[in-house]
Motif scaffolding. Structure first.
Motif, PDB file in Angstrom:
ATOM      1  N   VAL A   1     -34.192  30.545  22.777  1.00 33.79           N
ATOM      2  CA  VAL A   1     -35.146  30.045  21.679  1.00 33.79           C
ATOM      3  C   VAL A   1     -35.171  28.469  21.804  1.00 33.79           C
ATOM      4  O   VAL A   1     -34.318  27.931  21.291  1.00 33.79           O
ATOM      5  N   GLN A   2     -36.273  28.019  22.195  1.00 27.57           N
ATOM      6  CA  GLN A   2     -36.367  26.471  22.369  1.00 27.57           C
ATOM      7  C   GLN A   2     -36.786  25.731  21.212  1.00 27.57           C
ATOM      8  O   GLN A   2     -36.509  24.212  21.016  1.00 27.57           O
ATOM      9  N   SER A   3     -37.587  26.345  20.268  1.00 31.74           N
ATOM     10  CA  SER A   3     -37.968  25.571  19.111  1.00 31.74           C
ATOM     11  C   SER A   3     -38.502  26.909  18.150  1.00 31.74           C
ATOM     12  O   SER A   3     -39.104  27.953  18.361  1.00 31.74           O
ATOM     13  N   VAL A   4     -38.233  26.535  16.840  1.00 31.66           N
ATOM     14  CA  VAL A   4     -38.714  27.156  15.759  1.00 31.66           C
ATOM     15  C   VAL A   4     -39.293  26.255  14.563  1.00 31.66           C
ATOM     16  O   VAL A   4     -38.763  25.342  14.147  1.00 31.66           O
ATOM     17  N   SER A   5     -40.702  26.504  14.317  1.00 29.44           N
ATOM     18  CA  SER A   5     -41.400  25.777  13.538  1.00 29.44           C
ATOM     19  C   SER A   5     -41.661  26.499  12.424  1.00 29.44           C
ATOM     20  O   SER A   5     -42.241  27.638  12.210  1.00 29.44           O
ATOM     21  N   LEU A   6     -41.133  26.004  11.324  1.00 33.42           N
ATOM     22  CA  LEU A   6     -41.496  26.369   9.881  1.00 33.42           C
ATOM     23  C   LEU A   6     -42.178  25.622   9.039  1.00 33.42           C
ATOM     24  O   LEU A   6     -42.816  24.739   9.389  1.00 33.42           O
ATOM     25  N   PRO A   7     -42.786  26.385   7.721  1.00 35.96           N
ATOM     26  CA  PRO A   7     -43.493  25.780   6.971  1.00 35.96           C
ATOM     27  C   PRO A   7     -42.993  24.704   6.381  1.00 35.96           C
ATOM     28  O   PRO A   7     -41.804  24.376   6.383  1.00 35.96           O
ATOM     29  N   GLU A   8     -43.992  23.403   6.106  1.00 38.35           N
ATOM     30  CA  GLU A   8     -43.308  22.095   5.458  1.00 38.35           C
ATOM     31  C   GLU A   8     -42.287  22.417   4.446  1.00 38.35           C
ATOM     32  O   GLU A   8     -41.079  21.747   4.374  1.00 38.35           O
ATOM     33  N   GLU A   9     -42.529  23.353   3.724  1.00 36.67           N
ATOM     34  CA  GLU A   9     -41.601  23.316   2.309  1.00 36.67           C
ATOM     35  C   GLU A   9     -40.294  24.108   2.739  1.00 36.67           C
ATOM     36  O   GLU A   9     -39.199  23.504   2.251  1.00 36.67           O
ATOM     37  N   LEU A  10     -40.404  24.925   3.775  1.00 37.49           N
ATOM     38  CA  LEU A  10     -39.091  25.735   4.214  1.00 37.49           C
ATOM     39  C   LEU A  10     -38.293  24.730   5.086  1.00 37.49           C
ATOM     40  O   LEU A  10     -36.968  24.832   4.938  1.00 37.49           O
ATOM     41  N   GLN A  11     -39.064  23.929   5.799  1.00 35.37           N
ATOM     42  CA  GLN A  11     -38.448  23.046   6.571  1.00 35.37           C
ATOM     43  C   GLN A  11     -37.494  22.081   5.745  1.00 35.37           C
ATOM     44  O   GLN A  11     -36.229  21.848   6.277  1.00 35.37           O
ATOM     45  N   LYS A  12     -37.964  21.581   4.549  1.00 34.19           N
ATOM     46  CA  LYS A  12     -37.275  20.628   3.817  1.00 34.19           C
ATOM     47  C   LYS A  12     -36.216  21.379   3.238  1.00 34.19           C
ATOM     48  O   LYS A  12     -34.969  20.932   3.287  1.00 34.19           O
TER      49      LYS A  12
ATOM     50  N   LYS B   1     -41.878  32.457  30.467  1.00 39.60           N
ATOM     51  CA  LYS B   1     -42.340  31.919  28.835  1.00 39.60           C
ATOM     52  C   LYS B   1     -42.516  33.033  27.851  1.00 39.60           C
ATOM     53  O   LYS B   1     -43.345  34.029  28.407  1.00 39.60           O
ATOM     54  N   TRP B   2     -42.297  32.705  26.624  1.00 31.85           N
ATOM     55  CA  TRP B   2     -42.795  33.542  25.269  1.00 31.85           C
ATOM     56  C   TRP B   2     -42.893  32.450  24.228  1.00 31.85           C
ATOM     57  O   TRP B   2     -42.531  31.378  24.404  1.00 31.85           O
ATOM     58  N   GLY B   3     -43.978  32.961  23.547  1.00 33.35           N
ATOM     59  CA  GLY B   3     -44.253  32.039  22.359  1.00 33.35           C
ATOM     60  C   GLY B   3     -45.096  32.819  21.458  1.00 33.35           C
ATOM     61  O   GLY B   3     -45.480  33.864  21.491  1.00 33.35           O
ATOM     62  N   THR B   4     -45.125  32.080  20.182  1.00 32.52           N
ATOM     63  CA  THR B   4     -46.080  32.753  19.056  1.00 32.52           C
ATOM     64  C   THR B   4     -47.246  31.913  19.083  1.00 32.52           C
ATOM     65  O   THR B   4     -47.626  30.941  18.598  1.00 32.52           O
ATOM     66  N   PRO B   5     -48.360  32.516  19.674  1.00 32.55           N
ATOM     67  CA  PRO B   5     -49.862  31.821  19.597  1.00 32.55           C
ATOM     68  C   PRO B   5     -50.188  31.414  18.384  1.00 32.55           C
ATOM     69  O   PRO B   5     -50.730  30.365  18.138  1.00 32.55           O
ATOM     70  N   GLN B   6     -49.956  32.396  17.556  1.00 34.50           N
ATOM     71  CA  GLN B   6     -50.411  32.107  15.881  1.00 34.50           C
ATOM     72  C   GLN B   6     -49.100  32.417  15.133  1.00 34.50           C
ATOM     73  O   GLN B   6     -48.070  33.200  15.432  1.00 34.50           O
ATOM     74  N   PRO B   7     -48.713  31.793  14.048  1.00 32.40           N
ATOM     75  CA  PRO B   7     -47.468  32.001  13.286  1.00 32.40           C
ATOM     76  C   PRO B   7     -47.531  33.747  12.800  1.00 32.40           C
ATOM     77  O   PRO B   7     -48.718  34.063  12.658  1.00 32.40           O
ATOM     78  N   ILE B   8     -46.423  34.062  13.159  1.00 37.00           N
ATOM     79  CA  ILE B   8     -46.043  35.455  12.652  1.00 37.00           C
ATOM     80  C   ILE B   8     -45.315  35.333  11.193  1.00 37.00           C
ATOM     81  O   ILE B   8     -44.472  34.650  10.911  1.00 37.00           O
ATOM     82  N   THR B   9     -45.597  36.613  10.512  1.00 40.64           N
ATOM     83  CA  THR B   9     -44.717  36.685   9.343  1.00 40.64           C
ATOM     84  C   THR B   9     -43.703  37.486   9.437  1.00 40.64           C
ATOM     85  O   THR B   9     -43.558  38.673  10.040  1.00 40.64           O
TER      86      THR B   9
END
Length: 348
Positions: free
Chosen positions: A215-226, A107-115
């Protein structure tokens, strides 16, 4: 009898590793001050490799097979020890086995959002996770760089290092791919390919090979997801703006009717409907002019003027409707390609 048993234990005739359980990458054969018998047997099973280490120096490397330990099968060790070709006495050497099978579902993942930095959106904060598979392919390098002289080295001990390596290279992978971030975020396979391309040489430095990356999931800021959702929808509209505006107006009418509970709601909905109808009229006129063979430059200028008069909220609303239209299969992906880039620029 006890003395004979003691003497027999001083010499090793068979060297092998029966791998038990999962997760062991490197294992040192237990010598216990014993010596290896000349002419003894070395068995290396499939998905294993073995190395002989003499006084801290890596000598011979063996792949799968069964070997009789002589000067012919141990040429490097023979050279290091300056043996005569007909040596018959037992010898000392450390023997390490390595598991070369795939270590899957790591497994790999970002514990906190990365820039990360993107040419279109500048700094973007994301979260992502997935899994990967790897194997040991260069036991000499892995022994030197990672496992060393330890009796056992496991996958769990390497896990943190490899997770960090993945996170460290996400930004570099996006930058090196040259693909806009929104395209990567909407296509996880391409994202994984870009990440693997970046990680391959880094893994090789450790004696490892990256066999698979997902890559199973990418979570974006709400504005960017829109914006991503709208960008996906834009591709289905194409150049037929008349169809889109007919659909948008039809969608606005029931919304307008729902605003009967208060004057503010009615006024706001009416303004939204009016903006949609006005845009539809302008775009329909441009489309008609194009079909009639009128000056293409004039049509483009009129469309640009209409788009310039729209507020950001109107453009966002337009893009949302485009997505709905595409989802319903009314419009193809090739349509509205010319306007796609222009509207996205106005959003950012």
């Amino acid at each position: 009898m006890a003395l004979m048993d003691f003497i027999k234990k001083q010499f090793i005739d068979i060297i092998q590793w029966t791998e038990e359980g999962d997760g062991t990458l490197a294992w040192r054969f237990p010598m216990r001050d014993m010596e290896i018998q000349n002419g003894g047997s070395l068995t290396v099973r499939e998905s294993q490799m073995a190395i002989f280490v003499n006084e801290g120096k890596i000598a011979d490397v063996f792949g799968p097979g069964t070997y009789k330990l002589t000067t012919q099968t141990l040429p490097v060790l023979t050279y290091l020890k300056n043996w005569d070709k007909l040596f018959e006495s037992p010898f000392k050497s450390d023997v390490y086995f390595f598991s070369t099978r795939q270590q899957i579902d790591q497994k790999w993942g970002t514990p906190q959002p990365i820039t990360i930095r993107d040419k279109d959106f500048g700094a973007v904060r994301i979260r992502a996770f997935g899994n990967y598979a790897f194997r040991v392919t260069d036991p000499k390098l892995f022994h030197t760089e990672i496992s060393g002289t330890r009796e056992e080295y496991t996958v769990s001990e390497l896990d943190g290092q490899l997770r960090g390596l993945v996170l460290q290279n996400i930004s570099n992978a996006i930058a090196a791919s040259g693909i806009p971030f929104l395209d990567l975020a909407s296509n996880q396979i391409e994202f994984a390919k870009a990440l693997r391309t970046q990680l391959d040489p880094e893994m090789a430095k450790l004696g490892l090979k990256l066999e698979n990356m997902t890559v199973q999931s990418v979570s974006l800021p709400e504005e960017l997801q829109k914006i991503l959702d709208q960008k996906i929808g834009m591709g289905m509209v194409g150049n037929d703006m008349g169809k889109f505006m007919q659909y948008q107006t039809a969608q606005a009418i029931p919304k307008f009717a729902e605003g009967g509970g208060g004057g503010g709601g009615i006024a706001g909905d009416a303004m939204g409907l009016g903006a949609g109808v006005a845009l539809g009229q302008v775009l329909a006129q441009n489309l008609q002019a194009g079909l009639q063979g009128n000056n293409q430059g004039a049509a483009q200028a009129a469309a640009a003027q209409a788009a310039a008069t729209l507020k950001p909220d109107d453009i966002l609303s337009t893009l949302e409707k485009l997505g709905e239209l595409k989802a319903k299969g009314i419009l193809s992906e090739d349509e509205f390609a010319a306007k796609k880039a222009e509207l996205l620029k106005k959003l950012v």
